[in-house]
Design a protein around this motif. Sequence first.
Motif, short mmCIF file in Angstrom:
data_model
loop_
_atom_site.label_atom_id
_atom_site.label_comp_id
_atom_site.label_asym_id
_atom_site.label_seq_id
_atom_site.Cartn_x
_atom_site.Cartn_y
_atom_site.Cartn_z
N LEU A 92 0.86 -1.19 0.00
CA LEU A 92 0.00 0.00 0.00
C LEU A 92 0.89 1.23 0.00
N MET A 94 0.03 4.22 -1.97
CA MET A 94 -0.63 5.45 -2.42
C MET A 94 -1.22 6.19 -1.21
N THR A 96 -4.27 7.24 -0.43
CA THR A 96 -5.50 6.72 0.18
C THR A 96 -5.76 5.29 -0.28
N PHE A 98 -8.44 4.19 -1.59
CA PHE A 98 -9.06 4.24 -2.92
C PHE A 98 -7.98 4.28 -4.01
N ASP A 99 -7.03 5.21 -3.86
CA ASP A 99 -5.98 5.36 -4.88
C ASP A 99 -5.18 4.07 -5.04
N ASP A 100 -4.95 3.40 -3.90
CA ASP A 100 -4.17 2.16 -3.96
C ASP A 100 -4.92 1.08 -4.74
N VAL A 101 -6.21 0.94 -4.45
CA VAL A 101 -6.98 -0.10 -5.11
C VAL A 101 -7.18 0.26 -6.59
N ALA A 102 -7.21 1.57 -6.88
CA ALA A 102 -7.40 2.00 -8.28
C ALA A 102 -6.10 1.96 -9.07
N PHE A 103 -4.97 1.82 -8.38
CA PHE A 103 -3.66 1.91 -9.04
C PHE A 103 -3.52 0.88 -10.18
N THR A 151 -6.21 -4.61 -3.54
CA THR A 151 -5.45 -3.89 -4.56
C THR A 151 -5.19 -4.75 -5.79
#
Lengths: 244, 256
Positions: A92, A94, A96, A98-103, A151
């Motif tokens: 992890l 990123m 947030t 959200f950003d991590d899962v969206a990466f 993620t």
Amino acid sequence: MPKKIIEINNLDYSYPDGTKALSGINLDVLEGESIGIIGPNGAGKTSLLLHLNGILDGKGSVKVCGLQVEDKNLPFIRGKVGLVFQDPDSQLFMPTVFDDVAFGPMNMDMPKNKVLSAVEKALGEVDMLKAKEKIAHHLSFGEKKRVSIATVLSMNPEILALDEPTSNLDPKHRKNLIEFIKKAKLTKIIATHDLDLVLKVCSRVVILDKGNLVAQGASCDILSNKTLLEAHELELPLSLPENL
Amino acid sequence: MHHFYIDEYSELKSPLHRFDPRVKIITFFSFILFVIFTSPHSYFTFLLYGCVLCALIGLSRIPWRFVLVHSLVIIPFVLMVAVFIPFLKKGQIAGAYSFGSINLTITYDGIAVFWNILVKSYLSIVCVILMMASTKFTHFLRALENMRIPNIFTMILSFMYRYVFVIADELMEMRQAKEARSIGGTKWFHTKVLANMLGVLFIRAYEKGESVYLAMCARGFQGAIKTIDRLKISGFDIMFSCIIFAVLISIKIFAG
């Protein structure tokens, strides 16, 4: 007969300092199978996982979904193999959740609406939707582990490669994670010391020792073979039924 | 682990917190420019700017103490840079001191420059504190990305924000491990141990960087971080920004 999703032939890998990490590994994984990779510390379990999506590049051949793991196929293969690292602070990175899962989905050039729905779905699957806007540092260790899995789930992989998924988890979070892994309908490759986890989740077990694949077979056979396990610095799982 | 967060009051609910971070950055940056372009002798104007900032702090519901304590951070820097100016600037002499063979003279012009630096830097830092404290750092980063700030800067800030606490935890754990085994020893010995700890910390940070990079590659990283733009500018943002600009322009016109 399910098709082979991973084919590893004669894989050798040495670290830059010359230490042999893997030698002559041959392993096929069938679609939908759950495989446990066990072995003492430094056996080469993590190195083997890192070969599955081309992070390490050893001698020999590794094929994923019929494609050779090489530079030109990496974008495709990395979308197919969801590799979760042992340390969630590495996984992890990123700002947030959200950003991590969206990466991953963003790197796969998914359109925006699909990314949003993939993130929602992946976080929902690990029951972490409520943490979407949190920063990783504010999560507990168990939550970080779950988000780490989300993620890669958001990339919709076919293979889930987990490195020590239950390490440092308290019993409750460990139990939840095992339930989740059991439910996930993917091909699973789990490198771990947690033999009880392997017994619960995996149908087949591979023992690595000093970079060599020393044994493989059905979980119940390998994990009940005390002599074999002790020869490779392992021990019988505590939850092993008495009658095995 | 509890750490001080730059945005610890960013979860409050206030018009300032609702303010879109991009519009907020532009508005506050303009505020700083207004302050900078004020003549040093317009004391009343500075007072008005101060009042506007006080009103905004009140509106934001961020504790006064937080703003006050953090704004003091700037004072040593200002003093370091500006404390000699009253003595060096030539002009009408306000006072002269003699310490043995050293003669110091303070000029009115020097004092004016010193005041100018002090008041402008103080008002500016309050502006920055108010902006940062009322914005989630993640939103601030997204706003920077959105405003076409080069990716490399936002990436550095983003990783710094993510990992500074991880490294702080590591250091704290190492210190505790050291304390747990520390019995006696000379000051020099402990200094040497500290140097070793910093070395180890550096190596760990380096290794962490490597494994983070591998984790990024494993998820398809190809050199540029792509993020989804989820910010929206609303009518409220435009209105709030217009009000602040209207106040600033009125001050500029009427107070100089």
